[in-house]
Design a protein around this motif. Structure first.
Motif, PDB file in Angstrom:
ATOM      1  N   ARG A   1       9.474  18.382  -2.342  1.00  0.00           N
ATOM      2  CA  ARG A   1      10.043  17.052  -2.138  1.00  0.00           C
ATOM      3  C   ARG A   1       8.780  16.044  -1.909  1.00  0.00           C
ATOM      4  O   ARG A   1       8.138  16.179  -1.039  1.00  0.00           O
ATOM      5  CB  ARG A   1      11.042  16.865  -1.223  1.00  0.00           C
ATOM      6  N   LEU A   2       8.357  15.135  -2.932  1.00  0.00           N
ATOM      7  CA  LEU A   2       7.537  14.138  -2.831  1.00  0.00           C
ATOM      8  C   LEU A   2       7.796  13.084  -1.907  1.00  0.00           C
ATOM      9  O   LEU A   2       9.131  12.687  -2.224  1.00  0.00           O
ATOM     10  CB  LEU A   2       6.918  13.800  -3.929  1.00  0.00           C
ATOM     11  N   SER A   3       7.088  12.351  -1.224  1.00  0.00           N
ATOM     12  CA  SER A   3       7.428  11.509  -0.533  1.00  0.00           C
ATOM     13  C   SER A   3       6.184  10.107  -0.878  1.00  0.00           C
ATOM     14  O   SER A   3       5.158  10.670  -0.983  1.00  0.00           O
ATOM     15  CB  SER A   3       7.491  11.454   1.185  1.00  0.00           C
ATOM     16  N   CYS A   4       6.644   9.037  -0.590  1.00  0.00           N
ATOM     17  CA  CYS A   4       5.601   7.940  -0.951  1.00  0.00           C
ATOM     18  C   CYS A   4       5.933   6.746   0.296  1.00  0.00           C
ATOM     19  O   CYS A   4       7.181   6.022   0.212  1.00  0.00           O
ATOM     20  CB  CYS A   4       5.954   7.218  -2.238  1.00  0.00           C
TER      21      CYS A   4
ATOM     22  N   GLN B   1       1.009  -1.322  -0.090  1.00  0.00           N
ATOM     23  CA  GLN B   1       0.054  -0.063   0.035  1.00  0.00           C
ATOM     24  C   GLN B   1       0.794   1.411  -0.066  1.00  0.00           C
ATOM     25  O   GLN B   1       1.723   1.245   0.833  1.00  0.00           O
ATOM     26  CB  GLN B   1      -0.808   0.033   1.390  1.00  0.00           C
ATOM     27  N   LEU B   2       0.423   2.303  -0.969  1.00  0.00           N
ATOM     28  CA  LEU B   2       1.248   3.425  -1.027  1.00  0.00           C
ATOM     29  C   LEU B   2       0.764   4.710  -0.692  1.00  0.00           C
ATOM     30  O   LEU B   2      -0.597   4.673  -1.074  1.00  0.00           O
ATOM     31  CB  LEU B   2       1.791   3.515  -2.540  1.00  0.00           C
ATOM     32  N   VAL B   3       1.331   5.599  -0.115  1.00  0.00           N
ATOM     33  CA  VAL B   3       0.539   6.894   0.282  1.00  0.00           C
ATOM     34  C   VAL B   3       1.639   8.016  -0.069  1.00  0.00           C
ATOM     35  O   VAL B   3       2.701   8.265   0.507  1.00  0.00           O
ATOM     36  CB  VAL B   3       0.131   7.058   1.724  1.00  0.00           C
ATOM     37  N   GLU B   4       1.367   8.740  -1.011  1.00  0.00           N
ATOM     38  CA  GLU B   4       2.125   9.804  -1.357  1.00  0.00           C
ATOM     39  C   GLU B   4       1.766  11.255  -0.297  1.00  0.00           C
ATOM     40  O   GLU B   4       0.673  11.399   0.107  1.00  0.00           O
ATOM     41  CB  GLU B   4       1.714  10.363  -2.882  1.00  0.00           C
ATOM     42  N   SER B   5       2.795  11.935  -0.314  1.00  0.00           N
ATOM     43  CA  SER B   5       2.608  13.425   0.604  1.00  0.00           C
ATOM     44  C   SER B   5       3.728  14.309  -0.042  1.00  0.00           C
ATOM     45  O   SER B   5       4.707  13.993  -0.828  1.00  0.00           O
ATOM     46  CB  SER B   5       2.591  13.115   1.925  1.00  0.00           C
ATOM     47  N   GLY B   6       3.404  15.656   0.338  1.00  0.00           N
ATOM     48  CA  GLY B   6       4.471  16.640  -0.037  1.00  0.00           C
ATOM     49  C   GLY B   6       4.171  17.460  -1.281  1.00  0.00           C
ATOM     50  O   GLY B   6       4.729  18.233  -1.611  1.00  0.00           O
TER      51      GLY B   6
END
Length: 122
Positions: free
Chosen positions: A19-22, A3-8
């Motif tokens: 900067r995006l994080s996953c 399961q993946l959750v992006e933020s940023g």
């Protein structure tokens, strides 16, 4: 299962950085290649960058080479996309994805996050 959750994501002026994080859940994260894709309104989802799971080999679409950097921290189950010198044409929803190889083709990825909006103002 991964399961993946992006933020940023967010709003930034042209020339700025984000900067995006996953963040990934699942014990097998380190065995997956990771990719970033983006989708602008009215356009198809396109490849941005990918990184292999073991050697950390990276690839980028031409339009972001020299500006974006993909990296991963397997200990934190996280992949990053550092975006510098942002342009208005980078505006899109950005998605991370997990697959067996660092493909450039979206259909070959097995798992997807929900996306995070990046808006670059001129």
């Amino acid at each position: 299962q991964v399961q993946l959750v992006e933020s940023g994501g967010g709003l930034v002026q042209a020339g700025g950085s984000l900067r995006l994080s996953c963040a990934a859940s699942g014990r097998t994260f380190s065995s997956y290649a990771m990719g970033w894709f983006r989708q602008a309104p009215g356009k198809e989802r396109e490849f941005v960058a990918a990184i292999s799971w073991r050697e950390g080999i990276t690839s980028y679409t031409n339009s972001v080479k020299g500006r974006f950097t993909i990296s991963r921290d397997n200990a934190k189950n996280t992949v990053y996309l550092q975006m510098n010198s942002l342009k208005p044409e980078d505006t899109a929803v950005y998605y991370c994805a997990a697959g067996r190889q660092p493909y450039r083709t979206r259909d070959l990825y097995n798992y997807w996050g929900q996306g995070t909006q990046v808006t670059v103002s001129s």
